[in-house]
Scaffold this motif. Structure first.
Motif, PDB file in Angstrom:
ATOM      1  N   SER A 208       0.783  -1.226   0.000  1.00 32.21           N
ATOM      2  CA  SER A 208       0.000   0.000   0.000  1.00 32.21           C
ATOM      3  C   SER A 208       0.820   1.283   0.000  1.00 32.21           C
ATOM      4  CB  SER A 208      -0.905   0.012   1.236  1.00 32.21           C
ATOM      5  OG  SER A 208      -0.125  -0.031   2.426  1.00 32.21           O
ATOM      6  N   THR A 209       2.116   1.211   0.063  1.00 27.67           N
ATOM      7  CA  THR A 209       2.920   2.413   0.263  1.00 27.67           C
ATOM      8  C   THR A 209       3.402   2.990  -1.057  1.00 27.67           C
ATOM      9  OG1 THR A 209       3.668   1.484   2.361  1.00 27.67           O
ATOM     10  CG2 THR A 209       4.903   3.364   1.482  1.00 27.67           C
ATOM     11  N   LEU A 210       3.232   4.305  -1.217  1.00 31.35           N
ATOM     12  CA  LEU A 210       3.762   5.033  -2.367  1.00 31.35           C
ATOM     13  C   LEU A 210       5.161   5.537  -2.052  1.00 31.35           C
ATOM     14  CD1 LEU A 210       0.614   7.171  -3.257  1.00 31.35           C
ATOM     15  CD2 LEU A 210       1.286   5.007  -4.255  1.00 31.35           C
ATOM     16  N   ARG A 211       5.950   5.757  -3.090  1.00 31.40           N
ATOM     17  CA  ARG A 211       7.310   6.274  -2.835  1.00 31.40           C
ATOM     18  C   ARG A 211       7.232   7.720  -2.352  1.00 31.40           C
ATOM     19  NH1 ARG A 211       9.359   8.937  -7.528  1.00 31.40           N
ATOM     20  NH2 ARG A 211       8.142   8.491  -9.424  1.00 31.40           N
ATOM     21  N   ASN A 212       8.262   8.130  -1.620  1.00 32.45           N
ATOM     22  CA  ASN A 212       8.226   9.383  -0.873  1.00 32.45           C
ATOM     23  C   ASN A 212       8.158  10.625  -1.742  1.00 32.45           C
ATOM     24  OD1 ASN A 212       8.363   7.956   1.522  1.00 32.45           O
ATOM     25  ND2 ASN A 212      10.611   8.009   1.596  1.00 32.45           N
ATOM     26  N   THR A 213       8.621  10.571  -2.989  1.00 31.63           N
ATOM     27  CA  THR A 213       8.646  11.767  -3.834  1.00 31.63           C
ATOM     28  C   THR A 213       7.288  12.078  -4.460  1.00 31.63           C
ATOM     29  OG1 THR A 213       9.380  10.440  -5.720  1.00 31.63           O
ATOM     30  CG2 THR A 213      11.085  11.476  -4.350  1.00 31.63           C
ATOM     31  N   LEU A 214       6.297  11.193  -4.277  1.00 31.51           N
ATOM     32  CA  LEU A 214       4.981  11.392  -4.868  1.00 31.51           C
ATOM     33  C   LEU A 214       4.039  12.029  -3.864  1.00 31.51           C
ATOM     34  CD1 LEU A 214       4.454   8.021  -6.804  1.00 31.51           C
ATOM     35  CD2 LEU A 214       5.243  10.224  -7.719  1.00 31.51           C
ATOM     36  N   ASP A 215       3.200  12.916  -4.361  1.00 31.95           N
ATOM     37  CA  ASP A 215       2.176  13.575  -3.549  1.00 31.95           C
ATOM     38  C   ASP A 215       0.807  13.160  -4.087  1.00 31.95           C
ATOM     39  OD1 ASP A 215       0.620  15.160  -1.968  1.00 31.95           O
ATOM     40  OD2 ASP A 215       1.170  17.056  -2.921  1.00 31.95           O
ATOM     41  N   PRO A 216       0.155  12.160  -3.493  1.00 31.90           N
ATOM     42  CA  PRO A 216      -1.158  11.733  -4.003  1.00 31.90           C
ATOM     43  C   PRO A 216      -2.208  12.808  -3.757  1.00 31.90           C
ATOM     44  CG  PRO A 216      -0.647  10.603  -1.949  1.00 31.90           C
ATOM     45  CD  PRO A 216       0.579  11.376  -2.314  1.00 31.90           C
ATOM     46  N   VAL A 217      -2.988  13.121  -4.796  1.00 27.96           N
ATOM     47  CA  VAL A 217      -3.958  14.211  -4.687  1.00 27.96           C
ATOM     48  C   VAL A 217      -5.387  13.761  -4.974  1.00 27.96           C
ATOM     49  CG1 VAL A 217      -2.265  15.989  -5.220  1.00 27.96           C
ATOM     50  CG2 VAL A 217      -3.532  14.907  -7.087  1.00 27.96           C
ATOM     51  N   ALA A 218      -5.590  12.626  -5.656  1.00 32.54           N
ATOM     52  CA  ALA A 218      -6.944  12.173  -5.981  1.00 32.54           C
ATOM     53  C   ALA A 218      -6.922  10.675  -6.177  1.00 32.54           C
ATOM     54  CB  ALA A 218      -7.475  12.874  -7.232  1.00 32.54           C
ATOM     55  N   MET A 219      -8.081  10.060  -5.939  1.00 30.03           N
ATOM     56  CA  MET A 219      -8.202   8.606  -6.043  1.00 30.03           C
ATOM     57  C   MET A 219      -9.584   8.279  -6.578  1.00 30.03           C
ATOM     58  SD  MET A 219      -7.359   5.730  -3.110  1.00 30.03           S
ATOM     59  CE  MET A 219      -8.562   6.347  -1.941  1.00 30.03           C
ATOM     60  N   ALA A 220      -9.677   7.218  -7.395  1.00 30.01           N
ATOM     61  CA  ALA A 220     -10.964   6.813  -7.978  1.00 30.01           C
ATOM     62  C   ALA A 220     -10.951   5.318  -8.221  1.00 30.01           C
ATOM     63  CB  ALA A 220     -11.233   7.564  -9.282  1.00 30.01           C
ATOM     64  N   ALA A 221     -12.146   4.727  -8.207  1.00 31.24           N
ATOM     65  CA  ALA A 221     -12.320   3.294  -8.467  1.00 31.24           C
ATOM     66  C   ALA A 221     -13.263   3.113  -9.636  1.00 31.24           C
ATOM     67  CB  ALA A 221     -12.858   2.577  -7.235  1.00 31.24           C
ATOM     68  N   SER A 222     -13.026   2.050 -10.423  1.00 30.54           N
ATOM     69  CA  SER A 222     -13.875   1.728 -11.573  1.00 30.54           C
ATOM     70  C   SER A 222     -15.035   0.854 -11.129  1.00 30.54           C
ATOM     71  CB  SER A 222     -13.063   1.014 -12.645  1.00 30.54           C
ATOM     72  OG  SER A 222     -12.780  -0.313 -12.250  1.00 30.54           O
ATOM     73  N   PRO A 223     -16.066   0.689 -11.964  1.00 29.42           N
ATOM     74  CA  PRO A 223     -17.207  -0.163 -11.582  1.00 29.42           C
ATOM     75  C   PRO A 223     -16.833  -1.594 -11.243  1.00 29.42           C
ATOM     76  CG  PRO A 223     -17.816   1.244 -13.428  1.00 29.42           C
ATOM     77  CD  PRO A 223     -16.346   1.441 -13.204  1.00 29.42           C
ATOM     78  N   SER A 224     -15.720  -2.100 -11.799  1.00 29.45           N
ATOM     79  CA  SER A 224     -15.311  -3.469 -11.486  1.00 29.45           C
ATOM     80  C   SER A 224     -14.328  -3.535 -10.329  1.00 29.45           C
ATOM     81  CB  SER A 224     -14.676  -4.115 -12.718  1.00 29.45           C
ATOM     82  OG  SER A 224     -13.414  -3.530 -13.000  1.00 29.45           O
ATOM     83  N   GLY A 225     -13.870  -2.384  -9.832  1.00 31.16           N
ATOM     84  CA  GLY A 225     -13.006  -2.379  -8.662  1.00 31.16           C
ATOM     85  C   GLY A 225     -11.567  -1.986  -8.901  1.00 31.16           C
ATOM     86  N   LEU A 227      -8.446   0.337  -9.063  1.00 33.21           N
ATOM     87  CA  LEU A 227      -8.162   1.537  -8.277  1.00 33.21           C
ATOM     88  C   LEU A 227      -7.055   2.337  -8.936  1.00 33.21           C
ATOM     89  CD1 LEU A 227      -8.892   3.003  -5.583  1.00 33.21           C
ATOM     90  CD2 LEU A 227      -6.926   1.832  -4.574  1.00 33.21           C
ATOM     91  N   ALA A 228      -7.275   3.645  -9.108  1.00 33.47           N
ATOM     92  CA  ALA A 228      -6.295   4.546  -9.705  1.00 33.47           C
ATOM     93  C   ALA A 228      -6.024   5.695  -8.749  1.00 33.47           C
ATOM     94  CB  ALA A 228      -6.792   5.082 -11.049  1.00 33.47           C
ATOM     95  N   VAL A 229      -4.770   6.111  -8.682  1.00 34.06           N
ATOM     96  CA  VAL A 229      -4.350   7.239  -7.842  1.00 34.06           C
ATOM     97  C   VAL A 229      -3.618   8.233  -8.722  1.00 34.06           C
ATOM     98  CG1 VAL A 229      -2.893   7.961  -5.915  1.00 34.06           C
ATOM     99  CG2 VAL A 229      -4.222   5.862  -5.735  1.00 34.06           C
ATOM    100  N   LEU A 230      -3.974   9.503  -8.582  1.00 23.64           N
ATOM    101  CA  LEU A 230      -3.323  10.588  -9.301  1.00 23.64           C
ATOM    102  C   LEU A 230      -2.358  11.270  -8.349  1.00 23.64           C
ATOM    103  CD1 LEU A 230      -3.344  12.231 -11.979  1.00 23.64           C
ATOM    104  CD2 LEU A 230      -5.098  13.667 -10.963  1.00 23.64           C
ATOM    105  N   ALA A 231      -1.091  11.422  -8.759  1.00 20.43           N
ATOM    106  CA  ALA A 231      -0.063  11.973  -7.875  1.00 20.43           C
ATOM    107  C   ALA A 231       0.767  13.016  -8.605  1.00 20.43           C
ATOM    108  CB  ALA A 231       0.835  10.854  -7.338  1.00 20.43           C
ATOM    109  N   TRP A 232       1.233  13.989  -7.844  1.00 23.29           N
ATOM    110  CA  TRP A 232       2.144  15.011  -8.365  1.00 23.29           C
ATOM    111  C   TRP A 232       3.572  14.644  -7.964  1.00 23.29           C
ATOM    112  CZ3 TRP A 232      -0.829  19.876  -6.148  1.00 23.29           C
ATOM    113  CH2 TRP A 232      -2.067  19.970  -6.787  1.00 23.29           C
ATOM    114  N   GLU A 233       4.520  15.122  -8.765  1.00 24.05           N
ATOM    115  CA  GLU A 233       5.938  14.968  -8.445  1.00 24.05           C
ATOM    116  C   GLU A 233       6.653  16.241  -8.868  1.00 24.05           C
ATOM    117  OE1 GLU A 233       9.484  11.620  -8.671  1.00 24.05           O
ATOM    118  OE2 GLU A 233       7.811  11.502 -10.065  1.00 24.05           O
TER     119      GLU A 233
END
Length: 892
Positions: A208-225, A227-233
């Protein structure tokens, strides 16, 4: 393999075309994609890299606000920062408040709408659930060490929570206890020590851990499950990450976007993002395809459709499970006024060129001569497909062609007719009338044939510019390149390459016609030798004769139910007395014909009736599996358990073949448990106590030697509980009342049970389908048997259910239905519940909404006319349609 014994290699699908997750290096498709509906390979739909004046401060402000939410009925909710509350609207003008228990001055960091009709809010590190149907009180869930910042729903219930600071993902699991009633518990009855066996909780997800240089800003799930995360660097384009269930994968970077602030899934293979243009949302959303292997270091442009955001509210996409992203619409300064789906304003804009390296195709023969290839393709005006071939006895990957004149690669072209190759020395494929060169095989191309443009294309493999133009080597590599004009794209459904050419010249002509050049001399540049020309000339005839011979040799397939076309199935059935029933699907008739040799021996039996109902409701015949020698062999027509790998299924046994393989039916309503046939004599014990009859004779053939006491025995394994028994007895109530005082009548009643069969059908709401099943029962039942076909409201369950109160039904539990006036029975399972809409004002009496429906062709060729009709549209109650307003909507 064709009729001459030449093997072929099929190239089709995402993995073969370099769009699978395992593709590496040059085997990764560049600027190519699969068409969503057909699965054909085509040029990628792309537009230019966005050029926006992104405002980082505005984007961070949007990230700090909770996402809006919207349900499937047009209601929506958002966080009113000025009033510090959640407001909902969409059904009537104005808005109402959705109050959370223990309202806190701390604003939620995110909100989502779960599949359980509950609003989830991440507030002060905890997740608060608010049920829109009032089934439980609001409940707050908190993790011991992590704080919930971003939320995304899951299709199976609950969802995901992400701690932005710790960069860790959590799973929102469990569910609150529903409000039961005001009855006090019985102290004499057993009960669990912990009433809620699945309490709400937050658990850390694996990987579950993202690398330290990423800043997650948004998250979304599809109808089938998914999972996508949008991150800034810092200093780089934004990155899109996908969670595989085990860990995060950096999938791609968004070319030209550094501070996008919202994300939503578009179906299952695309995501849409919002970005800023100055201190406001950009005028369009950008959509990216999720296809093929991850390319974390590659910045991808958005797809070529323009998705306009008309008056978009600045809060981002609605955080709920929708097939199409939704956003709120508002005036420039006011609150949201409506929820809008994201729609394409323009048609597709394709890349002008795309390529992929396919191979190696292994012939397993050193020095193999590659024969010819067939393609199923569609070529629009201004498009073409180039296939450059290189063969070698080494499996190492070659360098890509340096250009169209690279002598190491043999070029072949697919061009739309009447256009011809500008280079007469380059091979051009020819269009063929047949659907496939494989005898009686259906086409893989999902569009009708069009002479010179769409269908089957054939080309003899040859290397232009060489004296001997054979392409020789064990391994074949194909450099596939597509060309378009940005408005259209070619489409390739399948490529079949035949190897191990048999030379007609060398087989049937004298030796002096054989080729005299070999080695480097044969591969030297120059005009083709006369011997080489003769060989290729003879193969132009062979290309016509071989498919003809194949169709003649494979004519037996037209009489085999497994391979015959749908139109031939009734003709085949006439030979064995099986006709097509009215309204019967060809797939069902095909399965009846396949199973006919096995079901014929079951005629006139209960097993034969069950087999007919199983096949009529989607059951399929399966040949395979082995018997468990340690257990009793199931009799033909008997239900059994079959195992396929790690999965067990209910099956209806047909035959045990001499080699030990089993033939059975599975997948229909009988093996699902939706249809149960009860032979009347099995009900004798059920009626014994009621009628006062004795069953002491264990040798009575109608009792099968059963001496178990009780009045609830049905069949060999099923026991009825009180409610089910009362329902069953009600079917015979008039006769029971008439015979209870007459001993002779009791005996006559039992005698009549011997030739009665009760067929219970569950889950069939349409009366036409019920009549169809009743007709099948009447057709399959013996003349001396009286059938009764009746609706069943709930399934018959194993005896433990009635004795212990546990639901042991093996199949999917029927869904709870909402009670309806003049449609539901009190106490029959339907419940009174709200609609679950965000705008609770919709739970009152409401008029029916209008329904817009447009009929027309799904696809048309460029330049062809077509007709659209809106006659199937319906107005609301007590209203009529005055006019039609047409809008371009590419997604529908």
């Amino acid at each position: 393999m064709d009729v001459n014994g030449l093997p072929f290699r099929l190239v089709a699908g995402a993995a073969d075309f370099g769009l699978g997750p395992e593709a590496l290096g040059d085997s990764v498709a560049r600027h190519l994609s699969l068409a969503e509906r057909t699965g054909h390979l085509r040029l990628a739909c792309e537009q230019h890299v966005p050029s926006l004046d992104e405002n980082e401060m505005f984007a961070r402000g949007q990230v700090s606000q909770p996402s809006p939410i919207a349900d499937a009925f047009g209601s929506f909710a958002w966080w009113n920062a000025a009033e510090k509350r959640i407001e909902a609207s969409g059904f009537l003008p104005g808005s109402i408040q959705i109050g959370l228990a223990g309202d806190s001055p701390v604003s939620p960091s995110d909100m989502m709408l779960g599949m359980d009709d509950a609003v989830y809010a991440a507030r002060d590190g905890a997740v608060v659930r608010h049920d829109l149907r009032g089934r439980w009180e609001d409940i707050e869930t908190r993790h011991q060490t992590l704080s919930a910042s971003l939320l995304a729903p899951a299709p199976a219930g609950g969802g995901w929570a992400l701690d932005r600071t710790a960069r860790k993902l959590m799973r929102i699991a469990g569910s609150p206890l529903r409000f039961a009633d005001l009855r006090q518990s019985d102290p004499a009855a057993f009960g669990p020590a912990e009433p809620n066996q699945d309490p709400p909780r937050l658990t850390i997800a694996p990987g579950s851990t993202l690398r330290n240089t990423l800043d997650p800003v948004a998250m979304a799930a599809s109808p089938s499950g998914s999972l996508a995360v949008l991150a800034w660097e810092s200093g780089k384009d934004a990155v899109l990450l996908l969670h595989t269930g085990k860990h995060f994968v950096e999938y791609l970077r968004l070319a030209g976007l550094r501070f996008p602030y919202s994300i939503a899934w578009f179906g299952e293979n695309r995501v849409a993002v919002m970005a800023s243009d100055g201190a406001k949302p950009a005028q369009q959303a950008f959509v990216y395809r999720i296809e093929g292997a991850p390319q974390p270091d590659s910045a991808q442009p958005p797809e070529g459709r323009i998705y306009l955001l008309r008056g978009a509210w600045a809060g981002g996409f609605c955080n709920a499970l929708h097939d199409v992203p939704r956003h709120l619409q508002s005036s420039e300064t006011g609150p949201p006024e409506a929820v809008r789906p994201l729609r394409a304003l323009s048609g597709d804009t394709f890349a002008r060129t795309g390529s992929v390296l396919i191979g190696p195709l292994d012939s397993r023969t050193e020095g193999c001569i590659w024969h010819r290839f067939y393609t199923e393709a569609a070529l629009a005006e201004g498009t073409e497909i180039e296939l450059a071939l290189l063969a070698s006895d080494e499996a190492s990957q070659p360098a890509l062609p340096e250009g169209p004149d690279d002598p190491a690669w043999a070029r072949h072209l697919l061009l739309p007719e009447p256009h011809r190759s500008p280079d007469p020395d380059v091979s051009a494929a020819a269009w063929l009338e047949g659907a496939s060169e494989i005898a009686h095989a259906p086409p893989l191309l999902q569009c009708p044939p069009r002479p010179g443009r769409a269908g089957l294309f054939d080309c003899l493999i040859q290397a232009p510019g060489r004296k001997v133009r054979r392409v020789e080597g064990r391994y074949l590599w194909i450099a596939l390149t597509m060309y378009g004009d940005s408005r259209g794209s070619p489409e390739l459904a399948a490529l079949r390459v035949y190897s191990q050419r048999r030379s007609w010249r060398d087989r049937y002509l004298p030796a002096f016609y054989a080729e005299t050049l070999g080695g480097e001399a044969a591969a030297a540049a120059g005009p083709a030798t006369p011997h080489d020309f003769l060989e290729r000339f003879l193969h132009s005839y062979e290309g016509v004769l071989t498919p003809l011979e194949g169709r003649i040799a494979g004519s037996w397939q037209l009489t085999d139910p497994a391979t015959a076309p749908d139109a031939a199935l009734p003709w085949i059935g006439q030979w064995i007395g099986i006709g097509r029933r009215e309204g019967e699907a060809p797939a069902h008739l095909r399965q009846r014909l396949l199973a006919a040799p096995h079901t014929a021996m079951l005629g006139g039996t209960c097993g034969g009736l069950l087999a007919a109902l199983e096949l009529a409701t989607g059951g399929r015949m399966v040949r395979g599996g082995r018997l468990d020698r340690g257990r009793r062999i199931p009799a033909p027509g008997e239900l059994a358990i079959a195992r396929s790998g790690d999965r067990s299924v209910r099956a209806l046994m047909l035959t045990v073949e001499p080699d030990g393989n089993c033939v059975f039916l599975s997948g229909g309503a009988v093996t699902r448990g939706d249809i149960v046939a009860i032979e009347g004599f099995r009900l004798r014990r059920t009626f014994a106590t009621i009628l006062g009859a004795g069953l002491a004779d264990e040798n009575d053939p109608l009792t099968l030697g059963m001496a178990v006491s009780g009045n609830s025995f049905v069949g060999d394994t099923l026991i009825l509980g009180d409610a089910a028994r009362d329902e069953l007895l009600a079917l015979y109530r008039p006769e029971i009342d008439a015979v209870q005082a007459d001993a002779e009548a009791v005996e006559n009643f039992y005698a009549r049970l011997a030739w009665r069969v009760l067929v219970l059908v569950r889950g069939v709401e349409e009366e036409a389908e019920f009549r169809r099943l009743s007709g099948i029962v009447a057709q399959e039942i013996p003349a001396h048997i009286e059938p009764q076909v009746l609706h069943a409201r709930s399934p018959l369950i194993v005896g433990a259910a009635s004795l212990l109160g546990l639901d042991t039904y093996l199949m999917d539990k029927p869904a709870v239905k909402t009670a309806q006036i003049n449609g539901s029975r009190v106490g029959a399972g339907d419940v009174v519940a709200g609609s679950g809409r965000l705008d609770a004002r919709a739970d009152g009496p409401v008029p029916s909404a209008p329904h817009a429906h447009a009929d027309g062709p799904r696809e048309v060729w460029a330049g062809d006319g077509f007709t659209l009709s809106a006659l199937a549209s319906q107005a609301g109650a007590s209203r009529r349609i005055e006019r039609y307003v047409w809008m371009w909507d590419k997604e529908s």
